[in-house]
Motif scaffolding. Structure first.
Motif, mmCIF file in Angstrom:
data_model
loop_
_atom_site.group_PDB
_atom_site.id
_atom_site.type_symbol
_atom_site.label_atom_id
_atom_site.label_comp_id
_atom_site.label_asym_id
_atom_site.label_seq_id
_atom_site.Cartn_x
_atom_site.Cartn_y
_atom_site.Cartn_z
ATOM 1 N N ARG A 11 8.362 -6.808 -0.562
ATOM 2 C CA ARG A 11 7.067 -7.310 -0.110
ATOM 3 C C ARG A 11 7.067 -8.825 0.074
ATOM 4 O O ARG A 11 6.120 -9.372 0.628
ATOM 5 C CB ARG A 11 5.968 -6.902 -1.082
ATOM 6 N N GLN A 12 8.102 -9.518 -0.360
ATOM 7 C CA GLN A 12 8.172 -10.967 -0.146
ATOM 8 C C GLN A 12 8.427 -11.302 1.319
ATOM 9 O O GLN A 12 8.044 -12.365 1.788
ATOM 10 C CB GLN A 12 9.251 -11.574 -1.033
ATOM 11 N N PHE A 72 0.269 -2.455 -3.401
ATOM 12 C CA PHE A 72 -0.732 -2.592 -2.348
ATOM 13 C C PHE A 72 -2.120 -2.778 -2.943
ATOM 14 O O PHE A 72 -2.878 -3.642 -2.517
ATOM 15 C CB PHE A 72 -0.690 -1.340 -1.457
ATOM 16 N N VAL A 73 -2.463 -1.968 -3.945
ATOM 17 C CA VAL A 73 -3.767 -2.065 -4.587
ATOM 18 C C VAL A 73 -3.894 -3.393 -5.335
ATOM 19 O O VAL A 73 -4.946 -4.023 -5.322
ATOM 20 C CB VAL A 73 -3.997 -0.864 -5.532
ATOM 21 N N ALA A 74 -2.803 -3.839 -5.951
ATOM 22 C CA ALA A 74 -2.850 -5.074 -6.728
ATOM 23 C C ALA A 74 -3.049 -6.307 -5.847
ATOM 24 O O ALA A 74 -3.671 -7.275 -6.274
ATOM 25 C CB ALA A 74 -1.566 -5.235 -7.533
ATOM 26 N N LEU A 91 4.333 -5.716 5.993
ATOM 27 C CA LEU A 91 3.519 -4.998 6.985
ATOM 28 C C LEU A 91 3.942 -3.537 7.104
ATOM 29 O O LEU A 91 3.099 -2.648 7.223
ATOM 30 C CB LEU A 91 3.617 -5.688 8.343
ATOM 31 N N GLN A 92 5.255 -3.279 7.065
ATOM 32 C CA GLN A 92 5.733 -1.899 7.135
ATOM 33 C C GLN A 92 5.293 -1.107 5.908
ATOM 34 O O GLN A 92 4.873 0.048 6.020
ATOM 35 C CB GLN A 92 7.249 -1.865 7.247
ATOM 36 N N LEU A 93 5.389 -1.727 4.737
ATOM 37 C CA LEU A 93 4.976 -1.043 3.514
ATOM 38 C C LEU A 93 3.470 -0.799 3.505
ATOM 39 O O LEU A 93 3.006 0.252 3.045
ATOM 40 C CB LEU A 93 5.398 -1.858 2.289
ATOM 41 N N ASP A 94 2.688 -1.759 4.027
ATOM 42 C CA ASP A 94 1.244 -1.565 4.119
ATOM 43 C C ASP A 94 0.903 -0.431 5.076
ATOM 44 O O ASP A 94 0.002 0.367 4.829
ATOM 45 C CB ASP A 94 0.550 -2.851 4.564
ATOM 46 N N ARG A 95 1.636 -0.345 6.195
ATOM 47 C CA ARG A 95 1.415 0.749 7.145
ATOM 48 C C ARG A 95 1.739 2.101 6.517
ATOM 49 O O ARG A 95 1.079 3.097 6.804
ATOM 50 C CB ARG A 95 2.261 0.550 8.396
ATOM 51 N N MET A 96 2.755 2.123 5.648
ATOM 52 C CA MET A 96 3.112 3.370 4.979
ATOM 53 C C MET A 96 1.956 3.841 4.089
ATOM 54 O O MET A 96 1.640 5.034 4.047
ATOM 55 C CB MET A 96 4.376 3.169 4.139
ATOM 56 N N THR A 113 4.828 5.458 -5.111
ATOM 57 C CA THR A 113 3.909 5.090 -6.181
ATOM 58 C C THR A 113 3.934 3.588 -6.424
ATOM 59 O O THR A 113 2.887 2.951 -6.569
ATOM 60 C CB THR A 113 4.271 5.831 -7.476
ATOM 61 N N ALA A 114 5.131 3.003 -6.456
ATOM 62 C CA ALA A 114 5.252 1.559 -6.682
ATOM 63 C C ALA A 114 4.642 0.780 -5.527
ATOM 64 O O ALA A 114 3.974 -0.236 -5.736
ATOM 65 C CB ALA A 114 6.724 1.182 -6.866
ATOM 66 N N ASN A 115 4.848 1.250 -4.304
ATOM 67 C CA ASN A 115 4.265 0.580 -3.149
ATOM 68 C C ASN A 115 2.745 0.671 -3.176
ATOM 69 O O ASN A 115 2.048 -0.291 -2.875
ATOM 70 C CB ASN A 115 4.809 1.181 -1.858
#
Length: 159
Positions: free
Chosen positions: A108-109, A38-40, A115-120, A32-34
């Motif tokens: 995310r810094q 991501f949306v922000a 990139l890994q979190l965006d792929r998730m 949820t936090a990711n």
């Protein structure tokens, strides 16, 4: 949370209680936090401009708009689930969400982890509808998938 030089992700811990926890009906706090981060961080200037100029984009064919809608829909579902919880469960979920958001923001810094979190998040999206056969081409010099991808090397002092 995480140790320096370690790539493991630890989940925020919530103290166990005697009643049913709100965490069982909600999505993972890290996901949820990711999703929220991501949306922000996605630019929405084109979406705001299209409202003022309706002919600028067609909503039926705009893939970016449907992806943003999917992510926002997931966040809306989480807010609705939170709204149906009792007070103490909401407090537990809020505490774990706040800890997870701080952890995700720190991760995310780093460009590779971002990139890994965006792929998730992108893997959470539904698969696009196929309109015909898929033609796949491979490079003649590639030995495995990702062989031709550029690597981000650390400075030489790190080796």
């Amino acid at each position: 949370l995480k140790k320096e030089g370690s790539s493991t992700i630890t989940r925020p811990q919530v103290a166990p209680t005697g009643r049913s926890s709100g965490l069982s009906i909600s999505m993972d706090p890290l996901l949820t936090a990711n999703l929220q981060a991501f949306v922000a961080h996605r630019p929405t200037a084109a979406a705001q401009r299209s409202v003022s100029l309706p002919g600028l984009r067609s909503t039926a064919n705009d893939l970016g708009a449907t992806r943003r809608d999917f992510e926002r829909q997931k966040l809306l579902e989480q807010r609705r689930k939170r709204g149906s919880m009792v007070f103490m469960d909401r407090m537990e979920v809020d505490a774990s969400k706040r800890a997870a958001l701080q952890q995700v923001s720190a991760m995310r810094q780093d460009a590779d982890r971002r990139l890994q979190l965006d792929r998730m998040v992108e893997r959470m999206r539904p698969a696009p509808e196929k309109k015909g056969p898929t033609v796949t081409t491979y490079g003649a010099n590639c030995l495995w998938e990702g062989h031709n991808r550029n690597l981000n090397w650390a400075p030489l002092e790190c080796y």
